[in-house]
Design an enzyme around this catalytic site. Structure first.
Site, PDB file in Angstrom:
ATOM      1  N   HIS A 317      13.268  35.352   3.601  1.00 50.92           N
ATOM      2  CA  HIS A 317      14.095  34.181   3.904  1.00 50.92           C
ATOM      3  C   HIS A 317      15.398  34.633   4.535  1.00 50.92           C
ATOM      4  O   HIS A 317      15.963  35.652   4.137  1.00 50.92           O
ATOM      5  CB  HIS A 317      14.388  33.369   2.638  1.00 50.92           C
ATOM      6  CG  HIS A 317      14.815  31.969   2.930  1.00 50.92           C
ATOM      7  ND1 HIS A 317      16.101  31.642   3.269  1.00 50.92           N
ATOM      8  CD2 HIS A 317      14.109  30.811   2.977  1.00 50.92           C
ATOM      9  CE1 HIS A 317      16.175  30.336   3.498  1.00 50.92           C
ATOM     10  NE2 HIS A 317      14.979  29.811   3.331  1.00 50.92           N
ATOM     11  N   ASP A 374       7.814  27.986   1.224  1.00 51.53           N
ATOM     12  CA  ASP A 374       6.661  27.566   2.027  1.00 51.53           C
ATOM     13  C   ASP A 374       5.359  28.145   1.515  1.00 51.53           C
ATOM     14  O   ASP A 374       4.292  27.561   1.687  1.00 51.53           O
ATOM     15  CB  ASP A 374       6.855  27.973   3.489  1.00 51.53           C
ATOM     16  CG  ASP A 374       7.929  27.132   4.146  1.00 51.53           C
ATOM     17  OD1 ASP A 374       7.875  25.910   3.974  1.00 51.53           O
ATOM     18  OD2 ASP A 374       8.813  27.693   4.789  1.00 51.53           O
TER      19      ASP A 374
END
Ligand code: ACO
Length: 440
Positions: A317, A374
């Protein structure tokens, strides 16, 4: 010449930064946020010096001050209006969280009841809008349909497009957007199957109603388990806002021109569509399918990752460098959901093994590479039965309140200015026009 951060000297007492430029020096105010974040206010820079700043991707640029969402990527903190995401995911509902994001406070019982009523009132589509679906090819992408249909909503509500929207009309616009996106999304799914659409049921809660429109059939009503409803509600809460990401910045940019909330939110849907943003949860399932079809096992994939021959979708991320608080919540939710549903799915087995390697392998630990939101949201949506090409639509349904909240904050900002970034031009300098017969 590019401005270099090394040229900044911060004087913490005066709360100014000094920028040294060739032959001149300028003092710039330092602005502090309520969580101690610091920014150098360069509003006067161009007027006073002729210089602009260059920051492709805006990773060092604050485009606004905002009271909505706080993220501390280093420490894995995410709060909506000051409330930790963990508490909201555990105790709140999507509808209540939406109100919090938009209005800044958790709703009172009366406000919550009124909001629910309005959401129910707005759940149906005008028949004219329903006919729009017939103009789309059955396998048209549901994100294209969603943005087009949100814009179409504006045609049916001209009274909500004024630049002076009073609180009642704004609340109606909120209810239309939040309620109808759910109906639009489910209708586009039914159309893709060639099935009759299922009308919303006013007796059902927000998430149950969506699941009903998605999965009920004329002779068999879909009754989701509590676990499925909770997983969906959590998914929506966790996606409801994430401060100035690509789609939210797009909504603010479009809104900065005075564009109405429907046009601004529709632009957010378009920005979210890309695989580097809302499309990542789809990419996770596509990656797992590829691994499965290729007959590879997670261990050999991990070796490929280490040899830089494979990028694991749903890992890493840009902002969260220790852990993504949303992923932690969804990890638990996914585990609970899969065990109660008793889903047997080879893709989910591959996912579980990849995650367990990543959480223990030195290569991943060193690089702080762990499954992100996700990764788990893709698994949850698949387990619920949402088709992969609708994953980004699901993200959009969740993000609607965040986009509205940012549009509304901007709408009330007395210092609002139309967004108009500058550029450093690097094309050809002045040239002379050459007639076509003389061009080689
Ligand atoms: N798979 C394998 N290796 C990775 C991955 C990945 N997904 N992400 C980072 N790395 C490695 C890089 O190769 C690099 O290794 P090195 O130091 O040996 O060169 C190291 O980890 C650091 O990588 P960066 O690219 O600097 O990390 P960055 O912060 O720039 O990238 C990003 C973040 C874009 C999210 C990246 O991790 C990625 O592409 N992930 C996959 C796509 C994805 O899941 N996106 C969704 C993000 S969550 C969201 O948007 C809601």
């Amino acid at each position: 010449m590019l401005l270099s951060t090394q040229n900044f000297q911060q004087d913490s007492q005066l709360k100014t930064a000094v920028l040294q430029l060739p032959g001149e020096e300028i003092k710039l105010p330092i602005v502090s946020g309520t969580e101690g974040e610091q920014a150098i206010d360069i509003t006067s820079l161009r007027d006073e010096t002729g210089y602009i700043t260059l920051d492709p991707g805006y990773s060092n640029t604050g485009a606004c001050e905002s009271k909505i969402t706080f993220i501390d990527g280093k420490n894995g903190v995410l709060r909506y209006r000051g409330y930790p995401i963990e508490e909201l995911a555990e105790h709140s509902t999507f509808v209540e969280t939406a109100w919090l994001l938009i209005y800044g406070e958790l709703p009172t019982e009366a406000q919550r009841a009124r909001f629910r009523e309005l959401l129910t009132e707005q759940e149906l589509l005008h028949e004219g809008m329903r006919h729009h679906f017939e103009g789309f090819p059955p396998h048209g992408h549901p994100m294209a349909m969603l943005s087009a249909m949100i814009n179409a909503c504006a045609c049916y509500h001209p009274e909500l497009l004024d630049t002076d929207l009073d609180p009642d009309r704004f609340l109606t616009a909120v209810a239309i957007l939040m309620s109808k996106v759910r109906t639009i999304a489910a209708f586009s799914y039914k159309m893709s199957l060639g099935h009759r659409v299922e009308y919303p049921d006013p007796a059902l809660s927000y998430c149950r109603n969506f699941l009903h429109m998605m999965f009920s059939k004329p002779h068999s009503r879909y009754e989701p388990t509590l676990q499925v409803v909770k997983a969906l509600s959590r998914f929506l809460i966790l996606h409801a806002d994430h401060e100035q990401n690509c789609s939210t910045s797009t909504v603010r940019m479009v809104g900065s021109s005075g564009a109405n909330v429907f046009a601004s939110v529709a632009s957010g849907v378009c920005a979210l569509w890309g695989p580097s943003h809302g499309g990542a949860n789809m990419a996770v399932i596509e990656m797992l399918e590829k691994i499965h079809k290729g007959g590879e096992n997670p261990k050999s994939i991990v070796e490929k990752v280490k040899a830089k021959k494979f990028r694991l979708m749903g890992f890493g991320h840009r902002v969260y460098k220790n852990f993504d608080p949303r992923a932690k919540i969804l990890e638990k939710t996914a585990a609970g959901l899969l065990s109660t549903l008793g889903v047997a799915d080879p893709l989910l087995d591959i996912a579980a093994e990849l995650a367990s390697i990543a959480l223990t392998d030195e290569y991943f630990l060193e690089r702080k590479l762990y499954p992100n939101v996700d990764f788990y949201s893709g698994i949850i949506l698949r387990a619920i039965g949402i088709p992969v090409n609708m994953f980004t639509v699901m993200f959009s349904i969740g993000r609607i309140p965040g986009w509205i909240a940012h549009w509304y904050e901007l709408y009330h900002d007395p210092d609002r200015r139309i967004s108009r970034p500058r550029q450093v031009y690097t094309g050809p300098t002045r040239r002379k026009y050459v007639p076509v017969e003389n061009r080689s």
